[in-house]
Structures are given as C-alpha cells and as structure tokens.
Motif scaffolding. Structure first.
Motif, PDB file in Angstrom:
ATOM      1  N   PRO A  32       0.828  -1.209   0.000  1.00  0.00           N
ATOM      2  CA  PRO A  32       0.000   0.000   0.000  1.00  0.00           C
ATOM      3  C   PRO A  32       0.858   1.253   0.000  1.00  0.00           C
ATOM      4  CG  PRO A  32       0.084  -0.952   2.190  1.00  0.00           C
ATOM      5  CD  PRO A  32       0.803  -1.909   1.288  1.00  0.00           C
ATOM      6  N   ARG A  33       0.211   2.352  -0.218  1.00  0.00           N
ATOM      7  CA  ARG A  33       0.876   3.655  -0.202  1.00  0.00           C
ATOM      8  C   ARG A  33       1.742   3.794   1.053  1.00  0.00           C
ATOM      9  NH1 ARG A  33      -0.194   8.064   2.703  1.00  0.00           N
ATOM     10  NH2 ARG A  33      -1.975   6.923   3.551  1.00  0.00           N
ATOM     11  N   GLY A  34       2.972   4.300   0.850  1.00  0.00           N
ATOM     12  CA  GLY A  34       3.861   4.548   1.964  1.00  0.00           C
ATOM     13  C   GLY A  34       4.735   3.384   2.367  1.00  0.00           C
ATOM     14  N   HIS A  35       4.559   2.209   1.720  1.00  0.00           N
ATOM     15  CA  HIS A  35       5.328   1.015   2.078  1.00  0.00           C
ATOM     16  C   HIS A  35       6.401   0.698   1.047  1.00  0.00           C
ATOM     17  CE1 HIS A  35       2.933  -0.678   5.553  1.00  0.00           C
ATOM     18  NE2 HIS A  35       2.200   0.353   5.168  1.00  0.00           N
ATOM     19  N   ASP A  36       6.578   1.575   0.062  1.00  0.00           N
ATOM     20  CA  ASP A  36       7.629   1.393  -0.939  1.00  0.00           C
ATOM     21  C   ASP A  36       8.206   2.767  -1.247  1.00  0.00           C
ATOM     22  OD1 ASP A  36       9.174   1.069  -3.264  1.00  0.00           O
ATOM     23  OD2 ASP A  36       7.940  -0.589  -3.982  1.00  0.00           O
ATOM     24  N   ASP A  37       9.456   2.968  -0.878  1.00  0.00           N
ATOM     25  CA  ASP A  37      10.071   4.284  -1.012  1.00  0.00           C
ATOM     26  C   ASP A  37      10.187   4.740  -2.459  1.00  0.00           C
ATOM     27  OD1 ASP A  37      10.317   4.383   1.707  1.00  0.00           O
ATOM     28  OD2 ASP A  37      12.424   3.735   1.743  1.00  0.00           O
ATOM     29  N   THR A  38      10.085   3.828  -3.420  1.00  0.00           N
ATOM     30  CA  THR A  38      10.202   4.227  -4.823  1.00  0.00           C
ATOM     31  C   THR A  38       8.888   4.755  -5.384  1.00  0.00           C
ATOM     32  OG1 THR A  38       9.645   2.033  -5.706  1.00  0.00           O
ATOM     33  CG2 THR A  38      11.961   2.448  -5.149  1.00  0.00           C
ATOM     34  N   CYS A  39       7.794   4.584  -4.646  1.00  0.00           N
ATOM     35  CA  CYS A  39       6.479   5.003  -5.132  1.00  0.00           C
ATOM     36  C   CYS A  39       6.140   6.377  -4.570  1.00  0.00           C
ATOM     37  CB  CYS A  39       5.416   3.987  -4.753  1.00  0.00           C
ATOM     38  SG  CYS A  39       5.699   2.347  -5.465  1.00  0.00           S
ATOM     39  N   THR A  40       6.590   7.411  -5.279  1.00  0.00           N
ATOM     40  CA  THR A  40       6.341   8.786  -4.874  1.00  0.00           C
ATOM     41  C   THR A  40       5.939   9.614  -6.090  1.00  0.00           C
ATOM     42  OG1 THR A  40       8.633   9.495  -5.227  1.00  0.00           O
ATOM     43  CG2 THR A  40       8.061   8.619  -3.033  1.00  0.00           C
ATOM     44  N   TYR A  41       5.300  10.747  -5.814  1.00  0.00           N
ATOM     45  CA  TYR A  41       4.997  11.725  -6.849  1.00  0.00           C
ATOM     46  C   TYR A  41       5.383  13.082  -6.295  1.00  0.00           C
ATOM     47  CZ  TYR A  41       2.547  14.193 -10.577  1.00  0.00           C
ATOM     48  OH  TYR A  41       2.251  14.994 -11.652  1.00  0.00           O
ATOM     49  N   ARG A  42       6.355  13.721  -6.918  1.00  0.00           N
ATOM     50  CA  ARG A  42       6.918  14.972  -6.429  1.00  0.00           C
ATOM     51  C   ARG A  42       7.370  14.842  -4.977  1.00  0.00           C
ATOM     52  NH1 ARG A  42       6.741  18.796 -10.000  1.00  0.00           N
ATOM     53  NH2 ARG A  42       7.348  20.362  -8.427  1.00  0.00           N
ATOM     54  N   GLY A  43       7.898  13.657  -4.639  1.00  0.00           N
ATOM     55  CA  GLY A  43       8.431  13.407  -3.308  1.00  0.00           C
ATOM     56  C   GLY A  43       7.403  12.983  -2.286  1.00  0.00           C
ATOM     57  N   ILE A  44       6.114  12.964  -2.664  1.00  0.00           N
ATOM     58  CA  ILE A  44       5.042  12.571  -1.749  1.00  0.00           C
ATOM     59  C   ILE A  44       4.775  11.077  -1.914  1.00  0.00           C
ATOM     60  CG2 ILE A  44       2.652  12.954  -1.069  1.00  0.00           C
ATOM     61  CD1 ILE A  44       4.429  15.369  -0.652  1.00  0.00           C
ATOM     62  N   PRO A  45       4.732  10.287  -0.827  1.00  0.00           N
ATOM     63  CA  PRO A  45       4.397   8.863  -0.957  1.00  0.00           C
ATOM     64  C   PRO A  45       3.001   8.672  -1.549  1.00  0.00           C
ATOM     65  CG  PRO A  45       5.331   9.320   1.208  1.00  0.00           C
ATOM     66  CD  PRO A  45       5.057  10.653   0.565  1.00  0.00           C
ATOM     67  N   VAL A  46       2.907   7.873  -2.601  1.00  0.00           N
ATOM     68  CA  VAL A  46       1.629   7.562  -3.235  1.00  0.00           C
ATOM     69  C   VAL A  46       1.580   6.062  -3.517  1.00  0.00           C
ATOM     70  CG1 VAL A  46       1.389   9.855  -4.269  1.00  0.00           C
ATOM     71  CG2 VAL A  46       2.549   8.044  -5.551  1.00  0.00           C
ATOM     72  N   TYR A  47       0.434   5.590  -3.994  1.00  0.00           N
ATOM     73  CA  TYR A  47       0.338   4.164  -4.315  1.00  0.00           C
ATOM     74  C   TYR A  47       1.271   3.815  -5.470  1.00  0.00           C
ATOM     75  CZ  TYR A  47      -2.820   5.704  -8.087  1.00  0.00           C
ATOM     76  OH  TYR A  47      -3.363   6.313  -9.187  1.00  0.00           O
ATOM     77  N   CYS A  48       1.627   2.552  -5.565  1.00  0.00           N
ATOM     78  CA  CYS A  48       2.540   2.099  -6.623  1.00  0.00           C
ATOM     79  C   CYS A  48       1.773   1.798  -7.899  1.00  0.00           C
ATOM     80  CB  CYS A  48       3.289   0.842  -6.177  1.00  0.00           C
ATOM     81  SG  CYS A  48       4.494   1.136  -4.880  1.00  0.00           S
ATOM     82  N   PHE A  49       2.367   2.202  -9.022  1.00  0.00           N
ATOM     83  CA  PHE A  49       1.874   1.752 -10.328  1.00  0.00           C
ATOM     84  C   PHE A  49       2.611   0.448 -10.640  1.00  0.00           C
ATOM     85  CE2 PHE A  49       1.327   1.294 -14.796  1.00  0.00           C
ATOM     86  CZ  PHE A  49       0.140   1.934 -15.103  1.00  0.00           C
TER      87      PHE A  49
END
Length: 576
Positions: free
Chosen positions: A204-221
């Motif tokens: 889920p969002r926030g559990h993968d450091d590579t999943c960000t948008y403009r540095g904000i944690p978001v869900y992974c694509f």
C-alpha cells in the motif's frame, strides 16, 4: 515523461509545458452549462476509494456512467456504477438506476431495479444482446463482471452465470463494449482488463520508497505485475456466450494497461474494429479480418503513440468527425503535463496526430478522463469536451498547483480543423472543480441540445444541463436494426447539411468507460434540412433525403423513417 518522473511512479506523461494561447476569437458561444444534479435528484455520492488518500491504484481509477432508455419511453434514464472502500463501505455504495420523470428530475429506483449491487465497478456497456427490444447492461469490475438482463418490466436480473460469463479468480475488468464482430445480427462482447491486481501482494501507499509523486508517498503503479489479456465472447443466440478469445486472435495480443474500448468500423470496410486506450503502454487497434479473427494494427494505423512516438496515459476515447470530412476521428485523453491526442482519420484506417495543429497544446495542467467529440452549441461544428481530476489526493496539501479537484475543459470548434479553449464562456457547470472520471453525453430533457453527465469521486454526479440560446438547428437519429442487431451498435450515419458532411457512429462504449445517449445528435447551424446516409452493421447502406431539422427521426433498417418526434418537454423542465 522524463526518466526522473517515470521512475517516480511510472505514470506516462511527456512532461510538456503548455503552448502560448492565441488571441481569443471573441465569437459568441451559445451553449451554457449549469450543474443541476441536486435539483434533478442525483444526490447520492459515488463512493470510490477514500476521500483523503488512495492506498492502491484501484481506489483512484473511478468508473463510467451511462445514459439508457431502459423502459423505452423515449427519455434517457441514468445508470451510476459504484466503487467501494477497503475499511468500511457506506450503505450508499451501490450501482444506482435513476428513472427520468420527464420533468427535469429523476427518481432513484435502485431498490426495485435489481441493479443495487455493492462492487468495485469500472466499465459499463449498454445494448440489447438478445434482441428482445430492451437494453441490457454489462459492467466490468475488480472481482467478477456482471451481466444484467433487462426483464422489460423495470427490473434487471443478474444472468452472468447463466450466460456463461463467470470467470475464474479475480480479474480487473476495465473497458467493455458490445460489438457484432461477425455481423450475424447478435451482439458479442469484448472485455479488456487494466492489470492483474492482488491487494495481498501489492504494497500500500507509503510502504515502498520508490512510489512517490513529487516526493510525496503515493500508491505504486505496478509495472512488474502480469497483465491480463483482452477477451472476446461470441453470442450463441440462446442467451449464452462462448469465449472465443483464443481462436479470434484477441488472446494472442500482448496487452497494455487497457482502459476504454470503442468498437466501430475505423477503415471503411464495413466490419467493426475495436480500439482500446491503454495507460502508459501503446494503445491497441484490433482490425477485423472478416473471418472471425482480428489483427492488432495500432502502431501501423498511427493511434498507438503520440506524434513523437511516446507512450501516453490513454484514458478516454471520443469518437467523432471534428473536421467534417465524413471520416471518424479520435480524441484520446492523458495524464497531466501532457496534451490530449487528436487523431485525424482518413476513413481507410490510418490516422494522423493533429493535436498541435488543432490548437490543443495550450492545456496541459490536468489529468484528463471522459471525453467526447460533440456539437455543444448546435452550430454544425463538433466541439471537444473532457472532464479532469487528479489521482493523488495526498499531493495537493504540499503542492497547491497540483489540485485534486479540477474543472472540465471545453474546446470550441472554429472550423478549418482549429479549436480554442474556452475559460468561462461555457458556464459554471464546466468551471466547477471536481475529481471526475466517467462522462456520458445525452439530451436528458429532450430539448434538442446535448447535456453532460459526469462521475465525481466521492461526490454526487454532475448533471450539466445545456441552457442553449440562439437559433441553431439540430437533428437526432435513432436507428433500429432488423437484419442487424436491434440496437444498431456498429452503425454509422453521415449527415449532409449546408455543404458539410459529418459522420457519427453508434457506440456501446466510449468517453471513459461510459455510454452515451444512443440517439445520434447532429447540430446543423442555420440549416433546416439534412440528408442521411446510413451504413448498417450488416453492411447495408440506406439513404434518406431532405429530413427536416429540429426533430428526432427513428429509422428502421430497410423501412426508412418510421417515426418522428419534435419533442414537447414538460413545462416543469423549462429552462430560464
């Protein structure tokens, strides 16, 4: 999108800045849109994911909308699909049916309709698959897709299992469309899938450091997950369907992240093809080989990628004839920091990206979804409309320039293949900010102009009533198949008026996973008559000369015009 931006979360965007705007034309725009959803009775919110955060991609995608005359009274009713929430879904999170009261209002008849299911719905397609005279509904879901049979008495029955459309496991159905691909007079069913999604595997969002948008944690694509292939189901004529995905060649095509599907004849050979908008991967065009098989030709046709050969985040598909050359064109919507794509068709299956030439490079601020090529002001020149909304509600707090709720966009057709974006001229319903997804176009109040229904995330839908002014004329065409499927899905009509000719197609899905009013609407400007050339799904051609404007004509295959209606809306539905 730049490599940095793609690495952040993989959403395809070319990172474009808007082009400079030209001097406004100053021409009046006679369409004026007001959101009347509350007064019309569309008050229940469309539940889809959480309001503040989206933990998974399923939360953010939203669903389509549909106009449908389910009771055959000549007035457009509304189906509003639904999503859910992971922790606790409110009781109002159900598929809803709104009956048109013929006075500008709707009654929520969900409780007695048989449609009121709580599911993660995504796409919807409407058509009379058993040719009994009543439109049926198919809905794709994350989970199990559903086929609802119209019982003809105001109710629907879930016949998914009986029809042979249950599938093993959990699939993430997205685009879907009825299509008579073998021209036997019975509607077959095409289904695309967005991806393979397993909540227990996906962080889920926030559990993968590579999943960000403009540095904000978001869900992974989830680029690395398997992709579910498209499916084709053949109508057996007895209420059941057979999966012919493998023998048709559909299953053999490597899928992208498939979204909206639109089926019509794109190359003028008389057989329906299927175009699928794909997110972050090349879009697909399944060319009909006339023998029950398809060949994928998106790249060769020019509608898989942008003009500069880049992948884009294909969401919505508007199908129409913006330049009045009698050939179908395509408007495809994308992620923010990119333009939409406007593909100009030559009628022979080839398209040219005319986005910048048409003036659409001036707007790149929004994530764009449901769209259409539709004449909003009845001047005889089809305009462009698309709804917008961000996918990451978490980003706006730190970056106000990336709002979650954004306005819709209208491009007015200036003629000669050129458009200008209207800022405030189209009315408050257009500038009103929402986080929108599906869009359906139709004349809900039967007054001769096009109104717009929009799905809004975790809000009631918008119902944009078109308060038209001026004296422009119009013509509506409703087709009834006899040898062809009764819904006439796959038919195309060319209207000739005042030296212009415009082609439209009868579609079972377009925009973003949505269904428009099946009555084709032609604005005629100052012209008071039009001639019609109808290309029926079974290959027949019918011509009707000098049809009077400002009316609906019902054309029955082989019998010409069998009914006309000049519309007489109830006084209660009168506009100011």
């Amino acid at each position: 999108m730049s490599r940095l931006a793609r690495a952040q979360n993989g959403m395809a965007s070319r990172g474009l800045k808007p082009q400079p705007r030209g001097k406004p034309s100053g021409l009046p725009f006679n369409a004026h849109f007001v959101n009347v959803a509350q007064a019309a009775g569309l008050r229940a919110p469309v539940i889809y994911g959480d309001v503040r955060v989206n933990d998974y991609i399923v939360d953010s995608m939203g669903c389509g909308m549909a106009f449908i005359d389910y009771d055959n009274d000549g007035w457009q009713d509304i189906v509003v699909p639904t999503g859910r929430r992971w922790q606790s879904s409110p009781e109002e999170a159900v598929i809803r049916l709104y009956k048109n009261n013929r006075d500008g209002t709707f009654s929520d008849v969900t409780a007695t309709s048989g449609l009121g299911r709580s599911v993660w719905a995504m796409g919807i397609t409407v058509g009379d698959y058993d040719n009994d005279g009543f439109d049926d509904i198919f809905i794709t879901c994350w989970g199990q897709n559903i086929l609802f049979h119209n019982n003809g008495d105001g109710t629907f029955s879930d016949v998914t299992g009986k029809a042979g459309l249950l599938h093993p496991g959990t699939r993430y159905g997205s685009g879907c469309t009825w299509v008579d691909y073998d021209r036997d007079g019975k509607l077959d069913l095409f289904v695309s899938h967005y991806m393979v999604f397993d909540k227990d595997v996906m962080p889920p969002r926030g559990h993968d450091d590579t999943c960000t948008y403009r540095g904000i944690p978001v869900y992974c694509f989830p680029h690395s997950v398997p992709q579910e292939r498209c499916r084709l189901y053949h109508n057996n004529g007895d209420g059941t369907f057979t999966d012919v995905s493998e023998q048709s060649g559909i299953l053999g095509v490597k899928p992208g992240f498939c979204l909206t599907a639109a089926a019509t004849d794109f190359d003028g050979d008389g057989w329906p093809d299927i175009y699928v908008a794909c997110d972050t991967t090349p879009s697909l065009l399944f060319h009909n080989n006339h023998d029950g098989t398809f060949t994928e030709q998106g790249l060769a046709s020019g509608i898989s990628l942008s003009e500069d050969g880049q992948e884009q985040a294909g969401m919505g598909l508007g199908i129409g004839d913006y330049d009045l050359d009698g050939n179908l064109d395509i408007l495809k919507t994308h992620f923010r920091d990119d333009t939409p794509a406007l593909y100009r068709g030559n009628g022979k299956g080839y398209f040219r990206d005319s986005t910048l030439l048409a003036g659409l490079g001036v707007e790149t601020r929004f994530v764009s979804w449901g769209d259409g090529i539709v004449d909003l002001d009845n001047d005889g020149l089809p305009d462009l409309f698309f709804a917008t909304g961000m996918v990451y509600p978490e980003v706006e707090e730190k970056f106000p320039d990336y709002p979650y709720k954004t306005p819709s966009v209208v491009y007015r057709n200036l003629g000669q293949g050129k458009f200008e974006e209207l800022m405030d001229e189209a009315g408050p319903g257009v500038t009103e900010p929402h986080c929108s997804r599906g869009v359906a176009f139709g004349d809900f109040d039967n007054d001769g102009d096009v109104d717009i229904l929009i799905m809004n995330m975790n809000e009631p839908p918008s119902l944009l009533r078109n308060d038209m002014k001026g004296g422009n004329h119009w013509l509506k065409v409703l087709l009834q198949g006899v040898v062809s499927n009764r819904s006439a899905i796959g038919a195309q009509v060319v209207a000739a008026y005042g030296g212009r000719k415009q082609k439209q197609a009868v579609l079972a899905q377009s925009s973003y996973l949505s269904v428009n009013d099946r009555r084709l609407h032609f604005g005629l400007g100052a012209e008071k008559t039009a001639s019609l050339e109808i290309h029926w799904p079974n290959g027949g051609v019918e011509k009707i000369a000098s049809v009077d404007a400002d009316q609906l004509v019902v054309v029955k295959e082989g019998s010409g015009v069998v009914r006309t209606d000049r519309f007489a809306p109830s006084p209660a539905a009168a506009k100011p």
